[in-house]
Design a protein around this motif. Structure first.
Motif, mmCIF file in Angstrom:
data_model
loop_
_atom_site.group_PDB
_atom_site.id
_atom_site.type_symbol
_atom_site.label_atom_id
_atom_site.label_comp_id
_atom_site.label_asym_id
_atom_site.label_seq_id
_atom_site.Cartn_x
_atom_site.Cartn_y
_atom_site.Cartn_z
ATOM 1 N N SER A 167 0.832 -1.199 0.000
ATOM 2 C CA SER A 167 0.000 0.000 0.000
ATOM 3 C C SER A 167 0.867 1.250 0.000
ATOM 4 C CB SER A 167 -0.904 0.004 1.238
ATOM 5 O OG SER A 167 -1.668 1.197 1.308
ATOM 6 N N SER A 168 0.349 2.300 -0.639
ATOM 7 C CA SER A 168 0.988 3.615 -0.573
ATOM 8 C C SER A 168 -0.095 4.676 -0.508
ATOM 9 C CB SER A 168 1.912 3.851 -1.766
ATOM 10 O OG SER A 168 1.220 3.703 -2.995
ATOM 11 N N GLU A 169 0.194 5.733 0.239
ATOM 12 C CA GLU A 169 -0.721 6.858 0.373
ATOM 13 C C GLU A 169 -0.001 8.117 -0.100
ATOM 14 O OE1 GLU A 169 -2.681 6.983 4.235
ATOM 15 O OE2 GLU A 169 -2.274 4.845 4.472
ATOM 16 N N TRP A 170 -0.684 8.923 -0.918
ATOM 17 C CA TRP A 170 -0.053 10.020 -1.636
ATOM 18 C C TRP A 170 -0.670 11.351 -1.210
ATOM 19 C CZ3 TRP A 170 3.491 8.807 -5.781
ATOM 20 C CH2 TRP A 170 3.690 7.421 -5.943
ATOM 21 N N ASP A 171 0.207 12.286 -0.863
ATOM 22 C CA ASP A 171 -0.211 13.576 -0.317
ATOM 23 C C ASP A 171 0.492 14.713 -1.045
ATOM 24 O OD1 ASP A 171 -0.891 15.603 1.965
ATOM 25 O OD2 ASP A 171 1.290 15.596 1.844
ATOM 26 N N ASP A 174 2.114 22.028 0.101
ATOM 27 C CA ASP A 174 2.997 23.109 -0.356
ATOM 28 C C ASP A 174 3.662 22.775 -1.687
ATOM 29 O OD1 ASP A 174 2.400 24.589 1.917
ATOM 30 O OD2 ASP A 174 4.057 23.703 3.051
ATOM 31 N N GLY A 175 2.894 22.139 -2.565
ATOM 32 C CA GLY A 175 3.409 21.825 -3.892
ATOM 33 C C GLY A 175 4.373 20.659 -3.949
ATOM 34 N N LYS A 176 4.537 19.939 -2.823
ATOM 35 C CA LYS A 176 5.434 18.796 -2.777
ATOM 36 C C LYS A 176 4.640 17.499 -2.678
ATOM 37 C CE LYS A 176 9.382 21.127 -0.622
ATOM 38 N NZ LYS A 176 10.319 21.115 0.531
ATOM 39 N N LEU A 177 5.097 16.491 -3.389
ATOM 40 C CA LEU A 177 4.474 15.176 -3.351
ATOM 41 C C LEU A 177 5.145 14.338 -2.264
ATOM 42 C CD1 LEU A 177 2.483 13.147 -4.629
ATOM 43 C CD2 LEU A 177 4.337 12.472 -6.191
ATOM 44 N N LEU A 202 9.642 6.133 -8.512
ATOM 45 C CA LEU A 202 8.231 6.251 -8.865
ATOM 46 C C LEU A 202 7.663 7.606 -8.451
ATOM 47 C CD1 LEU A 202 5.558 5.043 -9.911
ATOM 48 C CD2 LEU A 202 5.219 4.070 -7.621
ATOM 49 N N MET A 203 7.916 8.021 -7.200
ATOM 50 C CA MET A 203 7.361 9.296 -6.753
ATOM 51 C C MET A 203 7.984 10.461 -7.514
ATOM 52 S SD MET A 203 8.991 9.700 -2.901
ATOM 53 C CE MET A 203 8.156 11.239 -2.525
ATOM 54 N N GLY A 211 3.546 18.001 -12.317
ATOM 55 C CA GLY A 211 3.960 19.371 -12.053
ATOM 56 C C GLY A 211 4.196 19.666 -10.592
ATOM 57 N N LEU A 212 4.681 18.664 -9.838
ATOM 58 C CA LEU A 212 4.928 18.817 -8.406
ATOM 59 C C LEU A 212 6.411 18.657 -8.088
ATOM 60 C CD1 LEU A 212 1.993 16.525 -7.237
ATOM 61 C CD2 LEU A 212 2.024 19.029 -7.088
ATOM 62 N N LYS A 213 6.813 19.142 -6.938
ATOM 63 C CA LYS A 213 8.149 18.898 -6.427
ATOM 64 C C LYS A 213 8.146 17.596 -5.630
ATOM 65 C CE LYS A 213 9.331 23.808 -6.104
ATOM 66 N NZ LYS A 213 9.743 24.908 -5.178
ATOM 67 N N VAL A 214 9.323 17.011 -5.455
ATOM 68 C CA VAL A 214 9.440 15.758 -4.715
ATOM 69 C C VAL A 214 9.650 16.063 -3.237
ATOM 70 C CG1 VAL A 214 10.703 13.594 -4.472
ATOM 71 C CG2 VAL A 214 10.435 14.648 -6.736
ATOM 72 N N GLY A 215 8.876 15.414 -2.384
ATOM 73 C CA GLY A 215 8.945 15.646 -0.946
ATOM 74 C C GLY A 215 9.514 14.468 -0.191
ATOM 75 N N ARG A 216 8.824 14.050 0.868
ATOM 76 C CA ARG A 216 9.333 13.015 1.767
ATOM 77 C C ARG A 216 8.676 11.670 1.515
ATOM 78 N NH1 ARG A 216 7.874 14.458 7.869
ATOM 79 N NH2 ARG A 216 7.574 12.214 8.161
#
Length: 290
Positions: A167-171, A174-177, A202-203, A211-216
């Protein structure tokens, strides 16, 4: 030294010093911790181990097999010289066998020959998991229901191996994935380094096309284990971690022209993905338990 090396090696050391030896369905005992969790800031540092060599090509292709090709056919991987799933391939008679004894471990309809049954990519395709995820990220960034679940009860009985990373949950904040990954069972020696790097790629791909930045990347594990026939290799890994000079983390390069997840190259050479500045301490071969 890359932060991922420190996190990973600390987990390995904790398993070896605090873990409990248990038996399991494979016949090879493990040393396990019941739970583990860690956080990586993928936007700041790409996670791939330097204390041992990890082969990015194979890791990315397995990930694309699941999420882009959405296939359960092992031949797709074999055609690209990736043999991660050979031990779980259903034969022409619909049988999945123990590689050592030839005993039939599970019987399937012969139409499932050369696949791993109704698992992983099969589930992604049937339930349109990636299409729905990308649509939500693009059109409803505040959505709090973005759960990509490979654990579908209706498909478990006809799967060779129920999904480990399930499973994965995606949030979006502030423009970060940001992504939270759940793993029900973790081969820490072989599987975890692959899995973490795969989900980081993948992320990064999904962030780019949306069109998002990569987060944590947050990772939770139920049953973090090391097989007993991997212990000596894990001790060597810890020696490298403690006794050698730290190496810097590399940079992940994705073809910036790609705006469609399905357009990333999935040929043997994965031409749209590469690492820049990857240094490592060399291979560390370990047995893969079926």
């Amino acid at each position: 030294m890359a932060k991922w090396d420190d996190i990973y090696c600390s987990l390995v050391e904790q398993i070896l010093t605090e873990g409990r030896r248990v038996s399991n369905r494979t016949g090879v005992d493990t040393i396990k911790l019941p739970f583990a969790h860690f956080t990586l800031n993928v936007g700041e540092e790409f996670p791939i181990l330097s204390v041992k060599q990890l082969f990015l090509r194979q890791a990315v292709l397995e990930m694309l097999w699941i999420y882009q090709a959405q296939s359960n056919d092992v031949r797709w991987l074999q055609e690209r010289d990736v043999h991660i799933w050979d031990k779980w391939e259903i034969d022409e008679n619909g049988e999945w066998k123990d590689e050592k004894t030839g005993k039939v471990l599970k019987k399937f309809d012969p139409s499932m020959a050369h696949t791993i049954g109704t698992a992983y990519g099969y589930v992604v395709r049937k339930y349109r998991l990636i299409d729905r995820l990308i649509d939500s990220l693009k059109n409803d960034p505040e959505d709090r229901r973005r759960v990509v679940s490979l654990w579908q009860d209706a498909e478990l009985d006809t799967a060779v191996l129920p999904s480990c990373v399930w499973s994965s949950e995606w949030d979006v904040t502030d423009g970060k994935l940001n992504v939270l990954v759940h793993q029900r069972s973790c081969d820490t020696g072989l599987g975890l380094p692959f899995n973490v790097t795969q989900y980081a790629v993948l992320m990064s791909m999904i962030a780019q096309v949306c069109g998002l930045k990569v987060g944590r990347l947050d990772w939770s594990i139920k049953d973090a284990h090391i097989y007993v026939d991997q212990v000596e290799q894990m001790k060597e890994l810890l020696r490298r971690w403690k006794e050698t000079e730290p190496l810097p983390a590399p940079k992940l390069w994705l073809n910036p022209e790609i705006t469609d997840f399905y357009a990333f190259d999935s040929s043997r050479d994965i031409k749209d993905v590469r690492l820049e500045g990857y240094s490592h301490r060399g291979k560390l071969a370990m047995p893969l338990t079926q």
